[in-house]
Design a protein around this motif. Sequence first.
Motif, mmCIF file in Angstrom:
data_model
loop_
_atom_site.group_PDB
_atom_site.id
_atom_site.type_symbol
_atom_site.label_atom_id
_atom_site.label_comp_id
_atom_site.label_asym_id
_atom_site.label_seq_id
_atom_site.Cartn_x
_atom_site.Cartn_y
_atom_site.Cartn_z
ATOM 1 N N ALA A 314 -14.272 6.384 -7.030
ATOM 2 C CA ALA A 314 -14.170 4.929 -6.886
ATOM 3 C C ALA A 314 -12.711 4.478 -6.980
ATOM 4 C CB ALA A 314 -15.008 4.236 -7.953
ATOM 5 N N SER A 315 -11.972 5.087 -7.917
ATOM 6 C CA SER A 315 -10.549 4.736 -8.065
ATOM 7 C C SER A 315 -9.775 5.111 -6.807
ATOM 8 C CB SER A 315 -9.950 5.455 -9.279
ATOM 9 O OG SER A 315 -10.512 4.976 -10.483
ATOM 10 N N TRP A 316 -10.081 6.280 -6.231
ATOM 11 C CA TRP A 316 -9.339 6.712 -5.048
ATOM 12 C C TRP A 316 -9.745 5.939 -3.797
ATOM 13 C CZ3 TRP A 316 -8.260 12.713 -5.077
ATOM 14 C CH2 TRP A 316 -7.321 12.973 -6.078
ATOM 15 N N ILE A 317 -10.993 5.519 -3.737
ATOM 16 C CA ILE A 317 -11.408 4.675 -2.604
ATOM 17 C C ILE A 317 -10.645 3.349 -2.669
ATOM 18 C CG2 ILE A 317 -13.311 3.291 -1.677
ATOM 19 C CD1 ILE A 317 -15.164 5.666 -2.441
ATOM 20 N N SER A 318 -10.545 2.784 -3.872
ATOM 21 C CA SER A 318 -9.785 1.543 -4.037
ATOM 22 C C SER A 318 -8.310 1.769 -3.719
ATOM 23 C CB SER A 318 -9.933 1.016 -5.465
ATOM 24 O OG SER A 318 -11.261 0.641 -5.737
ATOM 25 N N SER A 319 -7.798 2.932 -4.144
ATOM 26 C CA SER A 319 -6.410 3.274 -3.849
ATOM 27 C C SER A 319 -6.183 3.314 -2.344
ATOM 28 C CB SER A 319 -6.079 4.642 -4.458
ATOM 29 O OG SER A 319 -4.814 5.086 -4.038
ATOM 30 N N ARG A 320 -7.132 3.888 -1.632
ATOM 31 C CA ARG A 320 -7.015 3.990 -0.169
ATOM 32 C C ARG A 320 -6.965 2.607 0.472
ATOM 33 N NH1 ARG A 320 -11.431 7.765 2.338
ATOM 34 N NH2 ARG A 320 -12.798 6.042 1.688
ATOM 35 N N VAL A 321 -7.785 1.700 -0.035
ATOM 36 C CA VAL A 321 -7.790 0.326 0.489
ATOM 37 C C VAL A 321 -6.416 -0.323 0.289
ATOM 38 C CG1 VAL A 321 -8.758 -1.981 0.191
ATOM 39 C CG2 VAL A 321 -10.276 0.010 0.173
ATOM 40 N N TRP A 322 -5.873 -0.201 -0.912
ATOM 41 C CA TRP A 322 -4.577 -0.808 -1.214
ATOM 42 C C TRP A 322 -3.464 -0.172 -0.381
ATOM 43 C CZ3 TRP A 322 -2.859 -4.207 -5.394
ATOM 44 C CH2 TRP A 322 -3.921 -4.834 -6.079
ATOM 45 N N LEU A 323 -3.484 1.143 -0.260
ATOM 46 C CA LEU A 323 -2.423 1.830 0.477
ATOM 47 C C LEU A 323 -2.505 1.564 1.974
ATOM 48 C CD1 LEU A 323 -2.473 5.204 -1.480
ATOM 49 C CD2 LEU A 323 -0.634 3.501 -1.506
ATOM 50 N N ASN A 324 -3.709 1.463 2.508
ATOM 51 C CA ASN A 324 -3.852 1.120 3.925
ATOM 52 C C ASN A 324 -3.330 -0.288 4.201
ATOM 53 O OD1 ASN A 324 -4.859 3.407 5.281
ATOM 54 N ND2 ASN A 324 -6.904 3.076 4.438
ATOM 55 N N GLN A 325 -3.607 -1.207 3.278
ATOM 56 C CA GLN A 325 -3.084 -2.561 3.451
ATOM 57 C C GLN A 325 -1.561 -2.562 3.318
ATOM 58 O OE1 GLN A 325 -4.072 -5.040 4.755
ATOM 59 N NE2 GLN A 325 -3.353 -6.953 3.838
ATOM 60 N N CYS A 326 -1.048 -1.726 2.437
ATOM 61 C CA CYS A 326 0.407 -1.573 2.311
ATOM 62 C C CYS A 326 1.013 -1.129 3.637
ATOM 63 C CB CYS A 326 0.723 -0.557 1.214
ATOM 64 S SG CYS A 326 2.428 0.056 1.213
ATOM 65 N N GLN A 327 0.407 -0.118 4.255
ATOM 66 C CA GLN A 327 0.930 0.386 5.521
ATOM 67 C C GLN A 327 0.803 -0.647 6.638
ATOM 68 O OE1 GLN A 327 -0.754 4.342 6.397
ATOM 69 N NE2 GLN A 327 1.257 5.087 5.762
ATOM 70 N N HIS A 328 -0.306 -1.389 6.619
ATOM 71 C CA HIS A 328 -0.532 -2.443 7.607
ATOM 72 C C HIS A 328 0.602 -3.465 7.547
ATOM 73 C CE1 HIS A 328 -2.603 -5.586 9.878
ATOM 74 N NE2 HIS A 328 -2.434 -6.408 8.843
ATOM 75 N N LEU A 329 0.927 -3.927 6.350
ATOM 76 C CA LEU A 329 1.986 -4.923 6.172
ATOM 77 C C LEU A 329 3.363 -4.309 6.392
ATOM 78 C CD1 LEU A 329 0.612 -6.806 3.030
ATOM 79 C CD2 LEU A 329 0.703 -7.662 5.376
ATOM 80 N N TYR A 330 3.504 -3.039 6.027
ATOM 81 C CA TYR A 330 4.768 -2.321 6.204
ATOM 82 C C TYR A 330 5.190 -2.357 7.681
ATOM 83 C CZ TYR A 330 8.186 1.482 5.574
ATOM 84 O OH TYR A 330 9.330 2.242 5.522
ATOM 85 N N MET A 331 4.256 -2.056 8.560
ATOM 86 C CA MET A 331 4.554 -2.061 9.990
ATOM 87 C C MET A 331 4.693 -3.477 10.524
ATOM 88 S SD MET A 331 2.194 1.086 11.412
ATOM 89 C CE MET A 331 0.685 0.524 10.615
ATOM 90 N N LEU A 332 3.848 -4.372 10.042
ATOM 91 C CA LEU A 332 3.857 -5.751 10.518
ATOM 92 C C LEU A 332 5.182 -6.439 10.190
ATOM 93 C CD1 LEU A 332 1.763 -7.707 11.852
ATOM 94 C CD2 LEU A 332 1.321 -8.582 9.561
ATOM 95 N N GLN A 333 5.725 -6.143 9.003
ATOM 96 C CA GLN A 333 6.950 -6.794 8.541
ATOM 97 C C GLN A 333 8.208 -5.972 8.832
ATOM 98 O OE1 GLN A 333 6.448 -7.737 4.363
ATOM 99 N NE2 GLN A 333 4.448 -8.674 4.692
ATOM 100 N N ASP A 334 8.026 -4.791 9.442
ATOM 101 C CA ASP A 334 9.161 -3.892 9.702
ATOM 102 C C ASP A 334 9.941 -3.665 8.406
ATOM 103 O OD1 ASP A 334 10.726 -2.252 11.246
ATOM 104 O OD2 ASP A 334 12.044 -3.842 11.942
ATOM 105 N N TYR A 335 9.196 -3.298 7.375
ATOM 106 C CA TYR A 335 9.740 -3.137 6.018
ATOM 107 C C TYR A 335 10.795 -2.042 5.989
ATOM 108 C CZ TYR A 335 9.203 -3.824 0.930
ATOM 109 O OH TYR A 335 9.380 -4.156 -0.388
ATOM 110 N N GLU A 336 11.855 -2.243 5.208
ATOM 111 C CA GLU A 336 13.009 -1.347 5.280
ATOM 112 C C GLU A 336 13.002 -0.204 4.260
ATOM 113 O OE1 GLU A 336 16.496 -3.734 5.047
ATOM 114 O OE2 GLU A 336 16.212 -4.623 7.033
ATOM 115 N N ASP A 337 12.165 -0.286 3.249
ATOM 116 C CA ASP A 337 12.170 0.753 2.207
ATOM 117 C C ASP A 337 11.410 1.987 2.712
ATOM 118 O OD1 ASP A 337 11.937 2.349 -0.038
ATOM 119 O OD2 ASP A 337 11.617 0.682 -1.409
#
Length: 379
Positions: A314-337
């Motif tokens: 359950a913790s890793w499924i939640s982790s996957r949700v958060w990390l996928n959203q991170c990647q989604h925004l990372y590409m959308l915002q052209d994040y520099e880090d």
Amino acid sequence: MAPRRPEKKSKKRGQAAISRAAGGTSKPVSPQVLVKAAEYQLQEGSVQDAATLAEKALDQSSAGSDDELSALNLLGQISLETGEFETARAYYLRAVAIDEDGSKDETIGGGPEKFLCLAQLSEEGGRDSVKWFEKGAVSLKKQIQTFEEVRRKSDEQELLLDQLKKKLAMTLCSVAEVYMTDLSWEEDAEQRCESLVTEATMVAPDFAETWQTLANVRISQSKTEDAKAALTRSLALWKDLPPEDPAVPDFPSRVGLARLLMEVEMEQEAIEVLERLVGENDQSVEVWYLGGWGLYVMGEKQKASKSNEEDWKASWISSRVWLNQCQHLYMLQDYEDERLGEHAKELLTLVSKELGEAPAGEGDGDEWEDEDTDEEMKD
């Protein structure tokens, strides 16, 4: 610690100043009137008009006068608003030449703010920043002493005194942070940090950021249990308060808090802080990344302790949700880090090895949609 915008006065007073500044009366326009008009324009968001009026006020002010000080400070603030940091620094340095110890009244540009701004605008950093922070601290202490000498304080005076103490505590913490970074090589760096954070917690014991800075110092000293105690105390001061309460630290401070909590393995507390941050602003790449990382670490610990399989999954499924959203925004915002992005990918790969790829639609919700998608749906 940049100066705040001038407190809002009545629109009639501001508009009257605008009228006089524009030549709406037969009387000569004084620098004070021009500064008031500029402050009003700044409050209304007309930054260029505010700059024009403030420059006019400066031109009409006598050298070394209170009028010049007031105009210089306002121009420094306007320059910060427009991102012209070198220009702001030049204005504040000229203001310091008029009010060297911050003893003049704050209504005309006296007080500690210009010193605190120069500390942050310092090109050299290190000792130069410390010098300006210390000048600001001395000015703040004088203001605090003046209020404390008043035997019967009004509610407004009590509030102002509390605000000054918090500002002093934040200034002391800022100096400590310089000694933990730019000046960490100095022989007395640890001793100075210890003295500064101790004073900060005594000056403003109900100010969450002071305990957070103390925790940071304790982590640097490898005193993990002391750091945990300080972080717990910091959290207790605001975690049950509504978001609009002034005691709640600002967004970046709480992101830093989440990182410190994870550093001392207080992942559950970190996730609670991050969930609250997402509720306030769901567009922060760093917050989604930290949440995904924290949940991954929680699942890893649960798995290692041979707890219920459903718990770590359950913790890793939640982790996957958060990390996928991170990647989604990372590409959308052209994040520099790039390091953040790479680590998020690594964590997702590790989760996928155990749980497989995310099923279609996992984590979908209104918060996942970007503006372009919303527009397409409308079409």
